[in-house]
Design a protein around this motif. Sequence first.
Motif, mmCIF file in Angstrom:
data_model
loop_
_atom_site.group_PDB
_atom_site.id
_atom_site.type_symbol
_atom_site.label_atom_id
_atom_site.label_comp_id
_atom_site.label_asym_id
_atom_site.label_seq_id
_atom_site.Cartn_x
_atom_site.Cartn_y
_atom_site.Cartn_z
ATOM 1 N N SER A 8 0.820 -1.200 0.000
ATOM 2 C CA SER A 8 0.000 0.000 0.000
ATOM 3 C C SER A 8 0.860 1.257 0.000
ATOM 4 O O SER A 8 0.421 2.299 -0.446
ATOM 5 C CB SER A 8 -0.926 -0.002 1.209
ATOM 6 O OG SER A 8 -0.154 0.073 2.385
ATOM 7 N N LEU A 10 3.462 1.669 -1.709
ATOM 8 C CA LEU A 10 4.226 1.702 -2.944
ATOM 9 C C LEU A 10 4.174 3.073 -3.590
ATOM 10 O O LEU A 10 3.130 3.658 -3.721
ATOM 11 C CB LEU A 10 3.644 0.664 -3.904
ATOM 12 C CG LEU A 10 4.118 0.758 -5.331
ATOM 13 C CD1 LEU A 10 5.568 0.360 -5.402
ATOM 14 C CD2 LEU A 10 3.282 -0.111 -6.213
ATOM 15 N N ALA A 11 5.309 3.515 -4.011
ATOM 16 C CA ALA A 11 5.432 4.718 -4.809
ATOM 17 C C ALA A 11 5.072 5.980 -4.038
ATOM 18 O O ALA A 11 5.606 7.033 -4.308
ATOM 19 C CB ALA A 11 4.614 4.624 -6.074
ATOM 20 N N GLY A 12 4.193 5.894 -3.098
ATOM 21 C CA GLY A 12 3.888 7.078 -2.340
ATOM 22 C C GLY A 12 4.893 7.291 -1.220
ATOM 23 O O GLY A 12 5.092 8.386 -0.758
ATOM 24 N N LEU A 13 5.528 6.234 -0.814
ATOM 25 C CA LEU A 13 6.474 6.330 0.280
ATOM 26 C C LEU A 13 7.797 5.729 -0.133
ATOM 27 O O LEU A 13 7.849 4.678 -0.729
ATOM 28 C CB LEU A 13 5.957 5.555 1.486
ATOM 29 C CG LEU A 13 5.046 6.312 2.433
ATOM 30 C CD1 LEU A 13 4.588 5.374 3.526
ATOM 31 C CD2 LEU A 13 5.779 7.495 3.049
ATOM 32 N N ALA A 14 8.814 6.396 0.180
ATOM 33 C CA ALA A 14 10.145 5.830 -0.039
ATOM 34 C C ALA A 14 10.896 6.153 1.221
ATOM 35 O O ALA A 14 11.478 7.193 1.370
ATOM 36 C CB ALA A 14 10.796 6.458 -1.255
ATOM 37 N N TRP A 120 5.339 -6.154 -10.972
ATOM 38 C CA TRP A 120 6.300 -5.084 -11.228
ATOM 39 C C TRP A 120 6.336 -4.082 -10.078
ATOM 40 O O TRP A 120 7.332 -3.408 -9.876
ATOM 41 C CB TRP A 120 5.972 -4.366 -12.537
ATOM 42 C CG TRP A 120 4.757 -3.498 -12.473
ATOM 43 C CD1 TRP A 120 3.466 -3.887 -12.650
ATOM 44 C CD2 TRP A 120 4.721 -2.093 -12.188
ATOM 45 N NE1 TRP A 120 2.633 -2.805 -12.494
ATOM 46 C CE2 TRP A 120 3.377 -1.696 -12.220
ATOM 47 C CE3 TRP A 120 5.701 -1.131 -11.927
ATOM 48 C CZ2 TRP A 120 2.972 -0.386 -11.989
ATOM 49 C CZ3 TRP A 120 5.307 0.182 -11.687
ATOM 50 C CH2 TRP A 120 3.957 0.539 -11.727
ATOM 51 N N SER A 123 8.964 -5.881 -8.075
ATOM 52 C CA SER A 123 10.179 -6.352 -8.750
ATOM 53 C C SER A 123 10.967 -5.215 -9.395
ATOM 54 O O SER A 123 12.175 -5.319 -9.563
ATOM 55 C CB SER A 123 9.823 -7.392 -9.821
ATOM 56 O OG SER A 123 9.148 -6.793 -10.905
ATOM 57 N N PHE A 125 11.328 -2.122 -8.338
ATOM 58 C CA PHE A 125 11.630 -1.034 -7.411
ATOM 59 C C PHE A 125 12.883 -1.345 -6.602
ATOM 60 O O PHE A 125 13.293 -2.495 -6.481
ATOM 61 C CB PHE A 125 10.457 -0.796 -6.458
ATOM 62 C CG PHE A 125 9.354 0.002 -7.104
ATOM 63 C CD1 PHE A 125 9.231 1.357 -6.869
ATOM 64 C CD2 PHE A 125 8.465 -0.603 -7.977
ATOM 65 C CE1 PHE A 125 8.235 2.093 -7.482
ATOM 66 C CE2 PHE A 125 7.472 0.129 -8.597
ATOM 67 C CZ PHE A 125 7.354 1.469 -8.343
ATOM 68 N N ARG A 126 13.436 -0.298 -6.053
ATOM 69 C CA ARG A 126 14.567 -0.442 -5.143
ATOM 70 C C ARG A 126 14.030 -0.660 -3.725
ATOM 71 O O ARG A 126 12.924 -0.205 -3.406
ATOM 72 C CB ARG A 126 15.423 0.820 -5.187
ATOM 73 C CG ARG A 126 16.096 1.029 -6.522
ATOM 74 C CD ARG A 126 16.860 2.340 -6.532
ATOM 75 N NE ARG A 126 17.805 2.341 -7.634
ATOM 76 C CZ ARG A 126 19.014 2.901 -7.583
ATOM 77 N NH1 ARG A 126 19.420 3.510 -6.492
ATOM 78 N NH2 ARG A 126 19.821 2.865 -8.620
ATOM 79 N N GLN A 129 12.349 2.068 -1.736
ATOM 80 C CA GLN A 129 11.157 2.687 -2.310
ATOM 81 C C GLN A 129 9.874 1.967 -1.911
ATOM 82 O O GLN A 129 8.787 2.395 -2.288
ATOM 83 C CB GLN A 129 11.278 2.708 -3.845
ATOM 84 C CG GLN A 129 12.399 3.608 -4.349
ATOM 85 C CD GLN A 129 12.704 3.389 -5.822
ATOM 86 O OE1 GLN A 129 12.440 2.331 -6.370
ATOM 87 N NE2 GLN A 129 13.272 4.399 -6.450
#
Lengths: 363, 322
Positions: A8, A10-14, A120, A123, A125-126, A129
Amino acid sequence: MNRRCFLSGLAGLAAAPAFAGDDEHGRFVREAKYWNPIEQQRVACTLCPRGCEVADRERGYCGVRENVGGRYVTLVYGRAVAANVDPIEKKPLFHFLPGTTAFSIATAGCNMECKFCQNWDISQFRPEQIRSTDLFPTDVAAAARGRSCASIAYTYSEPVIFYEYMLDSAIEGHRLGVRSVMISNGYILKEPLLELLPRLDAVKVDLKAFTDTFYQKLCAGKLQPVLDSLRWIKEQGTWLEIVDLILPTQNDGEGEILALSEWIVDELGPDVPVHFSQFHPTYRIRNLPRTPVSTLERCYRIAKNAGLNFVYLGNVPGLGYENTLCPGCGTTLIRRVGFTVLSNTLKEGACPSCGRAIPGVWS
Amino acid sequence: MNRRSFVHSLSSAALVGAFHVPCDGGTGGRPSGALSPDTDSTVVIVRRVGLSQLKGDGRTGAYRTLLEEAFSTLGKTSLAQRVSGRNTIGLKANCLAGRPLSPSPELAQALSGMLRDVGVREVTVWERTMRELTRAGFTARGSFTIIGTDAVGYGRTIYESGDVGSLLSNALLNSDGLVSVGMLKDHDLAGISCVLKNLYGTIHNPNKYHDYNCNPYVAHVASLPPIRERLVLSVLDCATAQCHGGPSYKPAWAWPFDGILVSFDPVAADRIAADLIEDQRAIRELPTLEADRRPPRWIETAGLMGLGEHRRDAITVREVIV
């Protein structure tokens, strides 16, 4: 622990800094097992066929291995981004302890970039991230045993890139009587694979196509190393199943399916289960339709005619192509719908009707 | 830059000076990015002896002087025209190498001040992570804020161009202008990491795009629409430069260039930057980037994609020493 919950963020939090030496995330850092130093504090990764040469402060293609001052480290040891209890049929492994569950874990990262990757969102992402949780090998083994899972599955992203974490988890799992299975693209070099295989009880490899063009254009990889891995796995006697995701117009040609099937029969034997799975649009391939069932059925017929004894169709539940049939007398041995085993009439790994031994790991 | 290359640059500039096309800024109602056909391909190098030794306000003042000289050379109102209609401009700083080989906060301070002077309301300095920014010496200052993508995340749209498909930093997406603030430095795979390679820091998956000496990937990243539309200016902090062993800092290969490089054309800027690094490598009897198996061919690719001017003889170089 819920995978959706992990993803959840993902992408919004790093949440994590980029460098391996950061205190907050240093606990996930371990020296990588397969690499060589080269000049100028650079390192050469010897884990997978990519053979990344990585400068100080840079990462390999997988995004989870970093050169820290001339020392190559993994950033994802114990850094799980997904942890679920799945049916083993979901992997899919149909000839490995059917009806059991697998404690399934993954980290961020992959050593390919398949433009049709269904996972994806982890897979590609770092590690910093994606939200992760601490789940070190002893925790993995204990969680698997505590949930009565027969196995630990290294899956979702690409386990090769979290090699050290997988290897140690498999060792810890075996200590507690929990087996281990790797769900992989097979993109690994021989030496690390041979060290790993004795710790694994089954491997599922995605043979994504049978042309190098497909691998290069759609996966940023190459075909031959995958074929090599398949041979090595078979030679070592580890249980092996193969999945081929069929993309309309890309890898569904009759000639290609025939060549792939014949290669498996010739090189690996007719008893390796092969699953042809339905593609659905995702990630960077959204302009192709779902694979028609008729195409999958054609793949099934070609593979059977080529001599493969165990052919299955995936992602199309309820059509009867998930059942295991005796290649000797045709008796239905294991009935499945989706990931659910409805019945299993195998007697000590053999057909109850004709007595033919059915290859697999049944107990 | 040694004397030989300095003279070479000047004669080159003189040669093509007659064909110099002044920048005319925006087109119609929509601001044009730096990567538009009307972009001026002049590259200005401004140097000041001892720049790399200056500290604090003195350094900020020196950078301000260098920038004023650069924009004056590019055309007195050029900066204002370039950023016209853009309220929020992000300076993408390349801080991978830590303080010794990252853009100077004093340069950002000076540039931020100049952007504000021409009407930009908000200036941010951003990088992949806050930690990288702080390691490079950046703190929030009066004229700019600092943002790590680790704090604001990535957008949810996959942008694609050629072989590249990536999510983009919200630090980029939340601004309407972009300045690539890089270093004059070597890169072990890309050949150089200056203006365009710095843009790898805008995407979530840079590790996927280092094969084949980053060609064509650097060009494809630069042509992702949100980047192409926003990139208005390229600035290299060349106080300290590095000709080998990059992208991390290797003192043995660093030298005090004591200057900045400024252009509205990112491809031209990288072309000239590559030449400067090659010149320094020649002085040190290092092999050329080509001989070292890492030629920055993506510069030509970027030029052929219309992202700027890659042909050396079509680029005007102005060098000023203050």
